[in-house]
Write an enzyme that holds these catalytic residues in place. Structure first.
Site, PDB file in Angstrom:
ATOM      1  N   SER A  75       0.850  -1.186   0.000  1.00 51.46           N
ATOM      2  CA  SER A  75       0.000   0.000   0.000  1.00 51.46           C
ATOM      3  C   SER A  75       0.887   1.239   0.000  1.00 51.46           C
ATOM      4  O   SER A  75       2.110   1.142   0.084  1.00 51.46           O
ATOM      5  CB  SER A  75      -0.902   0.003   1.232  1.00 51.46           C
ATOM      6  OG  SER A  75      -0.115   0.247   2.375  1.00 51.46           O
ATOM      7  N   LYS A  76       0.229   2.376  -0.057  1.00 49.08           N
ATOM      8  CA  LYS A  76       0.951   3.648  -0.195  1.00 49.08           C
ATOM      9  C   LYS A  76       2.028   3.862   0.857  1.00 49.08           C
ATOM     10  O   LYS A  76       3.027   4.515   0.602  1.00 49.08           O
ATOM     11  CB  LYS A  76      -0.038   4.805  -0.124  1.00 49.08           C
ATOM     12  CG  LYS A  76      -0.695   5.059  -1.460  1.00 49.08           C
ATOM     13  CD  LYS A  76      -1.518   6.322  -1.421  1.00 49.08           C
ATOM     14  CE  LYS A  76      -2.352   6.396  -2.698  1.00 49.08           C
ATOM     15  NZ  LYS A  76      -3.670   6.919  -2.508  1.00 49.08           N
ATOM     16  N   ARG A  77       1.787   3.300   2.051  1.00 46.33           N
ATOM     17  CA  ARG A  77       2.786   3.581   3.085  1.00 46.33           C
ATOM     18  C   ARG A  77       4.109   2.876   2.806  1.00 46.33           C
ATOM     19  O   ARG A  77       5.132   3.206   3.396  1.00 46.33           O
ATOM     20  CB  ARG A  77       2.242   3.271   4.481  1.00 46.33           C
ATOM     21  CG  ARG A  77       2.039   1.829   4.736  1.00 46.33           C
ATOM     22  CD  ARG A  77       1.254   1.568   6.001  1.00 46.33           C
ATOM     23  NE  ARG A  77       0.840   0.189   5.991  1.00 46.33           N
ATOM     24  CZ  ARG A  77       1.626  -0.811   6.346  1.00 46.33           C
ATOM     25  NH1 ARG A  77       2.864  -0.585   6.757  1.00 46.33           N
ATOM     26  NH2 ARG A  77       1.193  -2.056   6.285  1.00 46.33           N
ATOM     27  N   HIS A  78       4.123   1.903   1.899  1.00 46.98           N
ATOM     28  CA  HIS A  78       5.389   1.252   1.538  1.00 46.98           C
ATOM     29  C   HIS A  78       6.173   2.061   0.516  1.00 46.98           C
ATOM     30  O   HIS A  78       7.376   1.898   0.371  1.00 46.98           O
ATOM     31  CB  HIS A  78       5.125  -0.134   0.934  1.00 46.98           C
ATOM     32  CG  HIS A  78       4.553  -1.119   1.903  1.00 46.98           C
ATOM     33  ND1 HIS A  78       3.242  -1.540   1.834  1.00 46.98           N
ATOM     34  CD2 HIS A  78       5.109  -1.754   2.956  1.00 46.98           C
ATOM     35  CE1 HIS A  78       3.010  -2.401   2.815  1.00 46.98           C
ATOM     36  NE2 HIS A  78       4.119  -2.541   3.509  1.00 46.98           N
ATOM     37  N   GLY A  79       5.497   2.905  -0.216  1.00 46.93           N
ATOM     38  CA  GLY A  79       6.145   3.670  -1.294  1.00 46.93           C
ATOM     39  C   GLY A  79       5.177   3.796  -2.450  1.00 46.93           C
ATOM     40  O   GLY A  79       3.971   3.666  -2.265  1.00 46.93           O
TER      41      GLY A  79
END
Ligand code: GLU
Length: 464
Positions: free
Chosen positions: A240-244
């Protein structure tokens, strides 16, 4: 059998790279088997689907070179057909009208939960005479699902997977407002589009059991199914977005080449020995579903970046120059005329050796388009001592006498260093600072030649 695959995104957001990988696998599988690859935009959920999301999907696929063989099918245009099939199922006796009110269904759910059962529809209209229908209640159409035995999927990636039919209730295929439900639309469309292989994320496996029941009810041939594991982040959670970055176009923004991203996505979840660099033609030749693993794959951004560097090194110089110019176009500190373009093109062979993304490449090339006076990074400024500036005057004279090819410049600089008792680096470093405003650039001879006589001497004159 003619192989026909499809990518069937719901246009509700961005083109996630997990979806892009699904599209790629479908595309490669079809190409490998000499079949066709289709695109279906699943836009029946009018509230969540947007035109902007459809545009983003089409743009992302085009950028990645995953292009369908036919114009996209928009699922929303096929709702009459979905309803028609639901009516055929009624006629075949494998579906029935359910007159439950929302209130009744709510009570059924609550009671099941209170008794510790899972909230399934209890089939109360399954065998009831429609003559008992309450007036004014529009019916939904439900599948008369088998109650005994198992529904089995022979999955090309997951192997044999099954669910007891007792676990599945009679799902709605057509809502009381006449709109089809998701699983029903997918089956009707896959059947009508003559899809031979359904390759999709394994988060759809539970839908597949439902879908298989619809195929069986209609007496239609089943496609082959292949459920591919999802992509996870380094911590093992769904990417998800929090990974990149997760959207395909975000990677474009960040300076990745589409072929590098495709190569990376291919290797994520599909293996062919140790080969890392596999271009499109090779991928088509090699790809098959037996190489797809069952475990979720982990996104490794550093690995992708390294692979991108390899693709940049092998990319065509003209193409890279165009991409760099596009990236620099918005910069107001540059003078991007044809001269600057020519310099960037001339220095591209060494520039591309050191860049891992197009962002880095553009940054490294920008000095070639900077007007004078050149802004100096502090480290570069500190190299330009009064003594160095005096030396650069003589260096300018020495190189001005050459024909300004890299080899003649190199010879002149070596001769100058020898004659003045300096090491080449003592000459090259201040020279680089004066020419680029920084302390890093490709070889000084190539840099000088790319700038050209007039510009190079003007840059030197500006600091001496
Ligand atoms: N529309 C579904 C999704 O975007 C895919 C359905 C399918 O591949 O069958 O997840």
């Amino acid at each position: 059998m003619t192989v026909r695959t499809r990518f069937a995104p719901s246009p509700t957001g961005l083109l996630h790279i997990g979806s892009a990988r699904t599209a790629l696998f479908n595309y490669l599988f079809a190409r490998h088997h000499g079949g066709e690859f289709l695109l279906r935009i699943e836009d029946t959920d009018r509230e969540r689907s947007t035109e902007a999301a459809t545009t983003v999907i089409l743009e992302g696929l085009e950028w990645l070179g995953i292009t369908p063989d036919h114009p996209p099918v928009f699922q929303s245009t096929r709702m009459a057909r979905h309803a028609e099939v639901a009516r055929q199922m009624l006629e075949r006796g494998c579906a029935y009208r359910c007159y439950c009110t929302p209130e009744e269904l709510r009570q059924m759910r609550e009671q099941a939960l209170a008794e510790g059962r899972s909230p399934r529809y209890d089939g109360r209209w399954r065998d009831r005479d429609p003559a008992e229908a309450p007036p004014g209640v529009p019916p939904a159409i439900r599948l008369k699902a088998p109650r005994e035995g198992d529904t089995v999927v022979e999955d090309l990636v997951q192997g044999t997977v099954r669910v007891a039919n007792a676990e599945l209730d009679d799902m709605i295929i057509l809502r009381s407002d006449g709109t089809p439900t998701y699983n029903h639309s997918v089956v009707v469309d896959d059947h009508d589009m003559e899809i031979s292989h359904v390759i999709r994320g394994d988060d759809h496996l539970t839908n597949t059991f439902r879908q298989v029941q619809i195929y069986q009810a209609m007496g239609w041939d089943l496609p082959r199914f292949a459920h591919i594991p999802l992509i996870h982040g380094a911590d093992g959670a769904k990417l998800s977005k929090r990974h990149g970055a997760v959207s395909a176009l975000e990677f474009r923004e960040q300076g990745y080449l589409p072929e590098a991203l495709c190569n990376y996505l291919l290797r994520l979840g599909w293996g062919h020995g140790d080969a890392e660099v596999i271009d499109r033609a090779e991928a088509i030749r090699l790809f098959d579903l037996d190489g797809v693993g069952r475990a979720p794959s982990r996104m490794d951004y550093a690995k992708l970046t390294n692979l991108n560097g390899i693709y940049i090194r092998h990319a065509d110089d003209e193409r890279l120059t165009r991409k760099v110019l596009q990236r620099l176009a918005h910069r107001t500190d540059l003078a991007l005329g044809s001269q600057a373009a020519g310099r960037i093109r001339a220095l591209m062979p060494p520039l591309k050796q050191r860049a891992k993304t197009l962002v880095e490449l553009a940054d490294a090339a920008a000095f070639l388009a900077k007007p004078l006076p050149l802004p100096m990074e502090p480290k570069a400024a500190s190299l330009l001592t009064p003594e160095a500036r005096l030396m650069l005057r003589d260096v300018a004279t020495a190189i001005a006498a050459t024909d300004f090819t890299p080899s003649s410049i190199d010879a002149a600089l070596r001769a100058f260093a020898d004659a003045s008792g300096r090491k080449l680096g003592q000459v090259a470093q201040p020279l680089r600072a004066a020419l680029t405003g920084s302390t890093a650039s490709p070889g000084i001879d190539a840099t000088l030649a790319a700038l050209g006589r007039e510009e190079a001497l003007a840059r030197l004159a500006a600091v001496t």
